[in-house]
Structures are given as C-alpha cells and as structure tokens.
Design an enzyme around this catalytic site. Structure first.
Site, PDB file in Angstrom:
ATOM      1  N   CYS A 144       0.804  -1.233   0.000  1.00  0.00           N
ATOM      2  CA  CYS A 144       0.000   0.000   0.000  1.00  0.00           C
ATOM      3  C   CYS A 144       0.833   1.278   0.000  1.00  0.00           C
ATOM      4  CB  CYS A 144      -0.950  -0.022   1.188  1.00  0.00           C
ATOM      5  SG  CYS A 144      -0.232  -0.647   2.701  1.00  0.00           S
ATOM      6  N   HIS A 237      -2.411   6.644   4.001  1.00  0.00           N
ATOM      7  CA  HIS A 237      -1.007   6.631   4.405  1.00  0.00           C
ATOM      8  C   HIS A 237      -0.326   7.934   3.954  1.00  0.00           C
ATOM      9  CE1 HIS A 237      -1.601   2.593   5.545  1.00  0.00           C
ATOM     10  NE2 HIS A 237      -0.882   1.956   4.643  1.00  0.00           N
TER      11      HIS A 237
END
Ligand code: NAP
Length: 345
Positions: A144, A237
């Site tokens: 990710c 993130h």
C-alpha cells in the site's frame, strides 16, 4: 454481459473494499465470496464486521461464504487473503485456470509474476505469457505505501532520473487489517515498527520501475531507505520523502511534471482510473488523510510541501488511500485494463 468475479478474503479490510468498489461495476459482477473456515457456509452479513462508512450492499448480505478452493463460479478472482495463507491458495487457483489478481506480498517477487501499478508499468503484464499456469495466471499489486510512493516517483524518474531517496511513512490503522492493532496500543501513540514493511518499500519500487526485457525485469538502480510508523488514522497513508535526482531541476518543473502526468490508462475509459493520478497542493498544511484520501474515487495521489533539501535535493509529502489506491482499487484497475485489452482468459 458482465464478467463473473470472486473475492478471496472477502471478509477482511481489503475484501470489503473490493465489495464496495465492485458494486454496480460496469465490467464485473461478484459471483463468489470466499474466506476462512471461520466464515465458510455462513451468510456474509453474519460473519463480516463491516466497517466501511458506506452501507453493506444488499446483494452480498445473503451470499454464502465459500471455502477458498478453486471451484468458484468465475474465472477471475481478486485476492485480499492474509499473507499467512495467500501463497499456496493463490497458486492453487492459478494452476486450476483462474486469473488471480492479488494484494498479498507472497508472489510479488516471483520471477514471472508482474508487480503492477497500471499507470506505471502495465507493460510488465506481458510476463504472464511466461508463466506455467496453463490457462490461469497470477498478477500482484504492490504494498500500500509502495503504490503511492512509486506513482509520485515515476514522472520524476522519467524526466530527471533518481539517484536515491529516503521515506518515512505514517500508516493508517486499516492497513493492519481487521481487527488490527489494539486500541490500547495505538490511542495516544505512534508505533515505530510495522513488520516487513521497510523491506517492501525498499525493494518493490525497483521491480515496478524496472525495465522489462522479454521474460524478466531488470530492477531500477535507485537507493531507497525507509522507516515505517503506524499512526492513529483510520485510512490514508502519509509519506515524507527526501529525494536526490540525477539532473538538476527547479521546484516549478517538478510540480509541473507531476500535475501534467498522465498514463495510457487515463485514455482507456477505465471506471477505476483516476482522471489525474497526481494532485499537487500549494497549501503548506496539505495533504492530510482526512481531507484528501478520497480524492478522485480514492485513486489519486496527493502531494504537497515540495521544498529544497540541504541534505538531498528536495523533500515532499504524499498521501494515498491505503485500501483503495493502495490495494483493492489498483487490483480492480488491473482487471479493467486486462479486460479492455482483451487479455481476459
Ligand atoms: P484482514 O482484514 O486480516 O483480512 C484477511 C482475510 O483473509 C479475511 O477475509 C480472512 O477470512 C481471510 N483468511 C484468513 N485466513 C484464511 C484461511 N486460512 N483461508 C482462507 N481465508 C483466510 O487483512 P487485510 O488488511 O484485508 O489484508 C489482506 C491482504 O492484503 C494481506 O495480504 C495484506 O498484506 C494485503 N494488503 C492490505 C492492505 C491494507 O491497507 N489493509 C493494503 C495492501 C495490501 P476470515 O474473516 O474468515 O478469517
């Protein structure tokens, strides 16, 4: 007619995003949900802890969860399986003739398995011709944090070249799956360790940005250092990057290159493709997870805070949605790309 698809690991954090993103999808129709023994044989709504902010689609509520065995009524499966089991299970599906698009790390460095971000290296998909899975195949998408980072790097590599970079990640809780990190560990806290994550971020961009030569990838020659932290954010993130380029460039040039960046997939009319893969924000307090993670269906990378760096050349901050851009969304985009290119088996 829509293409029937199955979801392996349908009850997890990534599995739920698959279900959400595939509801009403113009190419694909979910015909099978599969998970562990814990869930098999039960109604989906009775075994899942649905934690997305949008309601569970009605059509999956009554579906009976299947075992992860290659007898599902579809030929294409999206996998959000736990890494503890993904390796063997995904292989068994590919060997049985299924096209497997996986989020798990297990097969990412198999010599003949492409590790793909469609905007960056869709050409690597031709590696599947060299696989020995008969009618099946196995394709992976990256970690990710790697996906957002590598999307930001690609236009810089193409234009200026990259010598080295250092990245510090601030990773959201949903990246740890469900139920993930305990509340007593993460509230009022930051955890400066995510098992295996720094190695993935050091290595994966090199394969993705590498050069395809017939049946193998020559990795890119970039020195990457990474430090990863888990922070009390639900999704999105954030990554703080310091970078050394090969040729001199101005701040304005870099921002221009990012904002203008388009790839083949932006011209293919693919439902999951962002219109503009990279957005640059001039507000010095941006990007922020809460404000920008859902930009362009959660598929865009938001960048800001580009500054000259007295140690390397520049620093900047980027943000991407970890379960959409960083997982299910990119996997679906790969499936859409294969479909449009008539590479579906
Ligand atoms: P998760 O929430 O823990 O979900 C794991 C899934 O795997 C569940 O559906 C679980 O089913 C299933 N499973 C576990 N053991 C199994 C077994 N023995 N047989 C069959 N199914 C089994 O994990 P996640 O966060 O969604 O991550 C899934 C994968 O994607 C992992 O490989 C992860 O590294 C990767 N990934 C995650 C993210 C993210 O942001 N979360 C991003 C990129 C990649 P039950 O519910 O029935 O146990």
């Amino acid at each position: 007619m829509k293409i029937p698809v199955g979801i392996l690991g349908a009850t997890g954090s990534v599995g739920q995003q698959f279900i959400h993103l595939l509801r009403d999808h113009p190419f694909f129709e979910i015909t099978a949900l599969a998970a562990s023994e814990r869930s098999v044989g039960k109604k989906y709504e009775d075994v899942v802890t649905w934690f997305l902010p949008t309601p569970m689609p009605d059509f999956v509520k009554e579906m009976i969860v299947q075992p992860c065995e290659p007898t599902l009524p579809c030929r294409l499966v999206f996998s959000g399986l736990d890494t503890a089991v993904a390796g063997l299970l995904e292989t068994s599906f590919a060997q049985a003739g299924y096209q497997v698009i996986s989020n798990a790390r297990n097969h990412r460095f198999d010599e003949d398995v492409p590790l793909v971000i469609p905007e960056v290296n869709s050409d690597h998909l031709s590696l599947i011709q060299h696989q020995s899975y008969g009618d099946g195949c196995l394709i992976t998408n990256p970690n990710c944090s790697t996906i957002g980072l590598t999307l930001a790097l690609k236009p810089l590599l193409d234009t200026f070249g990259i010598e080295a970079l250092h990245v510090v990640t601030l990773q959201a809780l949903s990246g740890a799956g469900y139920p993930g990190v305990s509340s007593l560990d993460i509230l009022d806290n930051v955890i400066p360790y995510i098992a295996g994550e720094e190695e993935k971020i050091r290595q994966e961009p090199l394969k993705i940005l590498g050069t395809l030569s017939e049946n193998h990838i020559q990795p890119a020659d970039i020195r990457i250092s990474a430090q990863c932290t888990r922070v009390p954010v639900i999704d999105g993130h954030l990554e703080c990057v310091s970078i050394k380029l090969k040729t001199k460039s101005t701040k304005e040039d870099i921002i221009h290159i990012w904002e203008r960046y388009r790839s083949v997939v932006q011209d293919m009319d693919l439902p999951m493709a962002p219109k503009q893969p990279i957005h640059y924000f001039h507000n010095p307090a941006y990007p922020q997870p809460k404000l920008h993670r859902n930009l362009d269906k959660g598929m865009a990378v938001s960048i800001g805070r580009l500054q000259a760096c007295p140690v390397l050349d520049y620093t900047f901050t980027l943000l991407s949605h970890n379960t959409i851009r960083g997982a299910a969304g990119t996997a679906i985009l790969i499936g859409e790309y294969l479909t449009k290119k008539n590479l579906q088996i």
